[in-house]
Scaffold this motif. Structure first.
Motif, PDB file in Angstrom:
ATOM      1  N   HIS A 104       0.825  -1.205   0.000  1.00 16.32           N
ATOM      2  CA  HIS A 104       0.000   0.000   0.000  1.00 16.32           C
ATOM      3  C   HIS A 104       0.861   1.257   0.000  1.00 16.32           C
ATOM      4  CE1 HIS A 104      -3.215  -2.806   1.483  1.00 16.32           C
ATOM      5  NE2 HIS A 104      -3.936  -2.067   0.686  1.00 16.32           N
ATOM      6  N   ALA A 105       1.954   1.243   0.753  1.00 15.50           N
ATOM      7  CA  ALA A 105       2.816   2.419   0.815  1.00 15.50           C
ATOM      8  C   ALA A 105       3.395   2.753  -0.560  1.00 15.50           C
ATOM      9  CB  ALA A 105       3.941   2.187   1.823  1.00 15.50           C
ATOM     10  N   ARG A 106       3.727   1.724  -1.336  1.00 15.64           N
ATOM     11  CA  ARG A 106       4.342   1.971  -2.640  1.00 15.64           C
ATOM     12  C   ARG A 106       3.328   2.386  -3.690  1.00 15.64           C
ATOM     13  NH1 ARG A 106       5.977  -3.088  -4.263  1.00 15.64           N
ATOM     14  NH2 ARG A 106       7.919  -2.956  -3.083  1.00 15.64           N
ATOM     15  N   HIS A 107       2.143   1.771  -3.684  1.00 21.15           N
ATOM     16  CA  HIS A 107       1.263   1.894  -4.844  1.00 21.15           C
ATOM     17  C   HIS A 107       0.045   2.798  -4.646  1.00 21.15           C
ATOM     18  CE1 HIS A 107       3.388  -1.105  -7.217  1.00 21.15           C
ATOM     19  NE2 HIS A 107       3.458  -1.861  -6.133  1.00 21.15           N
ATOM     20  N   VAL A 108      -0.255   3.243  -3.453  1.00 22.12           N
ATOM     21  CA  VAL A 108      -1.459   4.046  -3.227  1.00 22.12           C
ATOM     22  C   VAL A 108      -1.109   5.523  -3.175  1.00 22.12           C
ATOM     23  CG1 VAL A 108      -3.349   4.543  -1.629  1.00 22.12           C
ATOM     24  CG2 VAL A 108      -2.628   2.174  -2.006  1.00 22.12           C
ATOM     25  N   ARG A 109      -1.870   6.323  -3.912  1.00 25.59           N
ATOM     26  CA  ARG A 109      -1.769   7.777  -3.844  1.00 25.59           C
ATOM     27  C   ARG A 109      -3.175   8.347  -3.722  1.00 25.59           C
ATOM     28  NH1 ARG A 109       2.550   6.083  -3.483  1.00 25.59           N
ATOM     29  NH2 ARG A 109       4.508   6.763  -4.426  1.00 25.59           N
ATOM     30  N   ARG A 110      -3.318   9.442  -3.021  1.00 22.11           N
ATOM     31  CA  ARG A 110      -4.631  10.069  -2.862  1.00 22.11           C
ATOM     32  C   ARG A 110      -4.905  11.050  -3.997  1.00 22.11           C
ATOM     33  NH1 ARG A 110      -7.821   9.838   1.526  1.00 22.11           N
ATOM     34  NH2 ARG A 110      -7.093   8.508   3.228  1.00 22.11           N
ATOM     35  N   VAL A 111      -6.116  10.970  -4.510  1.00 24.84           N
ATOM     36  CA  VAL A 111      -6.616  11.978  -5.444  1.00 24.84           C
ATOM     37  C   VAL A 111      -7.831  12.595  -4.773  1.00 24.84           C
ATOM     38  CG1 VAL A 111      -7.527  12.445  -7.731  1.00 24.84           C
ATOM     39  CG2 VAL A 111      -5.811  10.641  -7.424  1.00 24.84           C
ATOM     40  N   GLY A 112      -7.660  13.789  -4.246  1.00 21.81           N
ATOM     41  CA  GLY A 112      -8.702  14.383  -3.429  1.00 21.81           C
ATOM     42  C   GLY A 112      -8.883  13.564  -2.163  1.00 21.81           C
ATOM     43  N   ASP A 113     -10.110  13.117  -1.919  1.00 20.03           N
ATOM     44  CA  ASP A 113     -10.413  12.313  -0.729  1.00 20.03           C
ATOM     45  C   ASP A 113     -10.185  10.820  -0.939  1.00 20.03           C
ATOM     46  OD1 ASP A 113     -11.257  14.605   0.572  1.00 20.03           O
ATOM     47  OD2 ASP A 113     -13.349  14.362  -0.050  1.00 20.03           O
TER      48      ASP A 113
END
Length: 318
Positions: A104-113
């Motif tokens: 999750h740390a490598r592949h997740v990014r937030r777009v808005g909420d």
């Protein structure tokens, strides 16, 4: 709960995936959106302002994902022995939604909420040597090893049309929303999905989109019957958002369309979480792939990767 949005190309499934993901996130629920479409537009639909999303795509990091998820499972000797359908067993690394782990740390990014993962684009280097479904292996492995809890949601924007049937990924969801325009082409994908869904006991519901009046609604009811869950009307707000003329907030979405999103949430929450069925489908499609190509490709009997003593679901975390 795992939610898939499917439909004919241009039906609005990416827009609906984004609206529903944002709707869940704004209610305070843990939600992860995944772009599993060959046309990677979910980040843009969620309101991404930059030219591209700064998130390593799953499809480009399958070897690392395999190494992480196989953990100490003695039935999987190496990353080369692990294929996209390999189910978890004792010793595998299981995931909690948006957990504190390296995947999750490598592949997740937030777009808005909304936290977002992407599979990656089908680029020039893939032409003639690969199919897009090879990139979706990261999504399939992720869902196979995910233990999502009550009140947690994964929303996947799937490939368009019948392409979703090219792998067993279509069986990995608690419910599948089929977005259909009120046209003959718009409901054609529904008929294909309906037949496959019945074969595997998959919950589907149809969302009518771009409905302009009673004639459109009557057409959908005649074509899909009781599978029609709700519908959305033409949305000036969505058009403005697609043109970059809003700030991406959904509280100005038309009342009827906001209500439709509530109906979707209620349908998701009303369904049962059937861990044995999810695992059974994962095993079935793994064995199908093993017999069809993977045993020969790896030189192994990949049926051995199925752990008969593995119990799927929350108890496996212990």
């Amino acid at each position: 709960m795992r939610v898939a949005f499917v439909g004919k190309g241009g039906s609005g499934k990416t827009t609906l995936s984004a609206l529903f993901s944002r709707h869940l996130a704004r209610s305070g629920e843990p939600v992860l959106a995944i772009d599993g479409d060959i046309n990677q537009h979910l980040a843009e639909a969620l309101g991404l302002d930059e030219d591209h999303l700064d998130a390593p795509p799953l499809g480009a990091h399958l070897p690392e994902i395999k190494d992480y998820l196989r953990g100490t499972n003695p039935r999987i000797a190496s990353r080369e022995a692990m294929i996209k359908t390999t189910p978890p067993g004792r010793g595998s690394r299981l995931l909690r939604l948006l957990g504190d782990d390296e995947l999750h740390a490598r592949h997740v990014r937030r777009v808005g909420d909304v936290p977002l993962m992407v599979t990656g684009e089908f680029d020039e280097g893939d032409l003639g040597v690969a199919c897009y479904h090879s990139k979706l292996g990261g999504v399939e492995l992720y869902l196979n090893h995910l233990i999502d809890g009550p009140g947690e949601y994964v929303v996947v924007d799937m490939t368009a049309g019948a392409d979703a049937f090219a792998s067993g990924l279509f069986t990995r969801f608690d419910i599948t929303f089929l977005v259909a325009e009120p046209t003959r082409k718009g409901v054609s994908v529904y008929r294909q999905y309906r037949d496959h869904a019945r074969e595997f006991g998959i919950r589907i519901a149809v969302i009518g989109n771009k409905v302009t009046g009673e004639d459109d609604l009557l057409f959908l009811k005649e074509q899909v019957g009781d599978d029609l869950l709700t519908h959305l009307v033409h949305s000036p707000w969505v058009r403005a958002a697609e043109q970059g003329r809003t700030e991406g907030e959904s509280d100005t979405l038309e009342p009827h369309n906001r209500h439709a999103l509530d109906v979707l949430r209620q349908a998701v929450d009303a369904g049962p979480k059937d861990w044995p069925a999810l695992h059974r489908h994962a095993v079935e499609f793994h064995l199908r792939n093993a017999r069809a190509w993977a045993d020969e490709a790896t030189g192994l009997d990949l049926a051995h990767q199925v752990d008969p003593d593995f119990v799927p679901g929350p108890t496996a975390l212990n």
